[in-house]
Design a protein around this motif. Structure first.
Motif, PDB file in Angstrom:
ATOM      1  N   CYS A 234      30.881  11.295  -1.208  1.00 11.78           N
ATOM      2  CA  CYS A 234      30.379   9.919  -1.206  1.00 11.78           C
ATOM      3  C   CYS A 234      31.255   9.049  -2.101  1.00 11.78           C
ATOM      4  CB  CYS A 234      28.931   9.873  -1.681  1.00 11.78           C
ATOM      5  SG  CYS A 234      28.336   8.182  -1.882  1.00 11.78           S
TER       6      CYS A 234
ATOM      7  N   HIS B 210      30.642   6.137  -3.071  1.00 12.87           N
ATOM      8  CA  HIS B 210      29.823   5.253  -3.912  1.00 12.87           C
ATOM      9  C   HIS B 210      29.367   5.958  -5.186  1.00 12.87           C
ATOM     10  CE1 HIS B 210      29.835   2.763  -0.354  1.00 12.87           C
ATOM     11  NE2 HIS B 210      29.326   3.751   0.351  1.00 12.87           N
ATOM     12  N   CYS B 211      28.864   7.208  -5.050  1.00  8.18           N
ATOM     13  CA  CYS B 211      28.337   7.895  -6.238  1.00  8.18           C
ATOM     14  C   CYS B 211      29.101   9.170  -6.564  1.00  8.18           C
ATOM     15  CB  CYS B 211      26.840   8.183  -6.063  1.00  8.18           C
ATOM     16  SG  CYS B 211      26.486   9.459  -4.852  1.00  8.18           S
TER      17      CYS B 211
ATOM     18  N   CYS C 139      24.691   9.125   2.442  1.00  9.69           N
ATOM     19  CA  CYS C 139      24.570   9.926   1.227  1.00  9.69           C
ATOM     20  C   CYS C 139      23.091  10.098   0.878  1.00  9.69           C
ATOM     21  CB  CYS C 139      25.318   9.233   0.095  1.00  9.69           C
ATOM     22  SG  CYS C 139      25.178  10.077  -1.484  1.00  9.69           S
TER      23      CYS C 139
ATOM     24  N   CYS D 230      22.301   8.579  -2.951  1.00  5.66           N
ATOM     25  CA  CYS D 230      22.352   7.118  -3.160  1.00  5.66           C
ATOM     26  C   CYS D 230      22.012   6.314  -1.905  1.00  5.66           C
ATOM     27  CB  CYS D 230      23.691   6.690  -3.751  1.00  5.66           C
ATOM     28  SG  CYS D 230      25.036   6.543  -2.569  1.00  5.66           S
TER      29      CYS D 230
HETATM   30 ZN   LIG Z   1      26.292   8.523  -2.805  1.00  2.85          ZN
END
Ligand SMILES: [Zn+2]
Length: 309
Positions: A29, A31-32, A53, A56
């Motif tokens: 992921c 993003h996280c 994900c 998140c």
């Molecule tokens: Zn994530």
């Protein structure tokens, strides 16, 4: 290479190829940063290759944050262009990519520059070391043909490239406007382990910085009256770095013809990449393309300066 392979023909096969290379432990992921905790979204309205994900809840695909992101060009064409550019010893012109891939010339040009970004080596570890030698040399580039627009006599109007080579290993090359001793020193001391032996020609750029290394040995390239010297009495040579420049120049003249100074570093990077992943080091065409494809990550900010593809 087999142009009929599915990864060159089919966008989904190309996507799976990228996922395998970039996500060996499962989807990552962006993003996280969680690995292997995403599920593939299915359904007619979903774009292909989108994952969600679990931690998140955000969606992503394998091209997020890469030089292939936000491109309208199908992924199989990106994979093919990468293969072509990494396999051709003298490079491949945007005109040829444009004809082979059936994309516009402008798109092909931007694609090639994005792929060159992917070729940037993330390794900044010092070259050489105790008991090792590193060769340094500089060359001129630009307006070499008298027929070229803007050709001027002499070297004053040309760009310069400084290259460092560890014999039998890797090269690093840098476009500089004009090679001056302080700038060359900066390149040398930030890239070469000071325990190394420095090998150069008798250029005035090196004697002062040479004292900062374990030893500095020079080769006198001489002239017709003194005779040419290619290997010094202690075995020192700059042959490897000169070979690197030879391939670079043949490619620039034969394939790319002209290059604006603001793009020159990217071409230098392309030749450096192929040199550092050459067959002599046991790297096959397939491996070389895969190394470039793995390099598409984390370079989004740089390619944004190049433009749309
Ligand atoms: Zn994530």
């Amino acid at each position: 290479m087999n142009l009929n392979a599915r990864i060159y023909q089919d966008a989904e096969a190309a996507r799976k190829h990228l996922e395998k290379l970039l996500w060996p432990e499962g989807p990552v992921c962006p993003h996280c940063g969680v690995v292997g905790e995403a599920t593939k979204l299915k359904g007619k309205s979903t774009r292909p290759g989108v994952y969600k994900c679990k931690p998140c809840q955000k969606p992503f695909s394998v091209t997020v944050g890469t030089v292939f992101e936000d491109s309208k060009v199908p992924l199989n064409k990106w994979v093919l262009a990468t293969e072509l550019l990494t396999a051709s010893k003298k490079g491949m012109s945007a005109h040829q990519i444009h004809r082979m891939l059936g994309v516009t010339y402008k798109t092909a040009w931007f694609m090639c520059h994005r792929i060159r970004e992917a070729m940037i080596d993330p390794n900044h570890a010092p070259m050489g070391g105790e008991g090792q030698s590193v060769q340094a040399d500089e060359t001129y580039y630009g307006n070499t043909s008298k027929r070229a627009k803007g050709w001027k006599k002499g070297h004053r109007h040309k760009e310069q490239i400084v290259a460092l080579v560890e014999p039998g290993k890797k090269a690093r090359a840098f476009h500089v406007k004009k090679a001056k001793a302080d700038m060359v020193r900066e390149i040398l001391v930030t890239n070469i382990d000071r325990k190394s032996e420095l090998h150069t020609d008798e250029s005035r750029l090196y004697p002062v910085v040479g004292r900062e290394f374990a030893d500095h040995k020079t080769v006198n390239h001489g002239n017709h009256s003194t005779g040419f010297q290619y290997v010094g009495k202690d075995g020192q040579t700059t042959n490897h770095v000169e070979n690197f420049f030879g391939t670079f120049k043949r490619g620039m003249v034969g394939t790319y013809h002209k290059c604006e100074p603001q793009h020159l570093q990217r071409y230098v990077t392309e030749f450096e990449f192929r040199y550092n992943n050459r067959a002599k080091l046991g790297i096959t065409d397939t491996m070389r393309a895969e190394i470039a494809l793995k390099g598409i990550e984390g370079k989004r900010l740089t390619y944004r300066r190049i433009g749309e593809a």
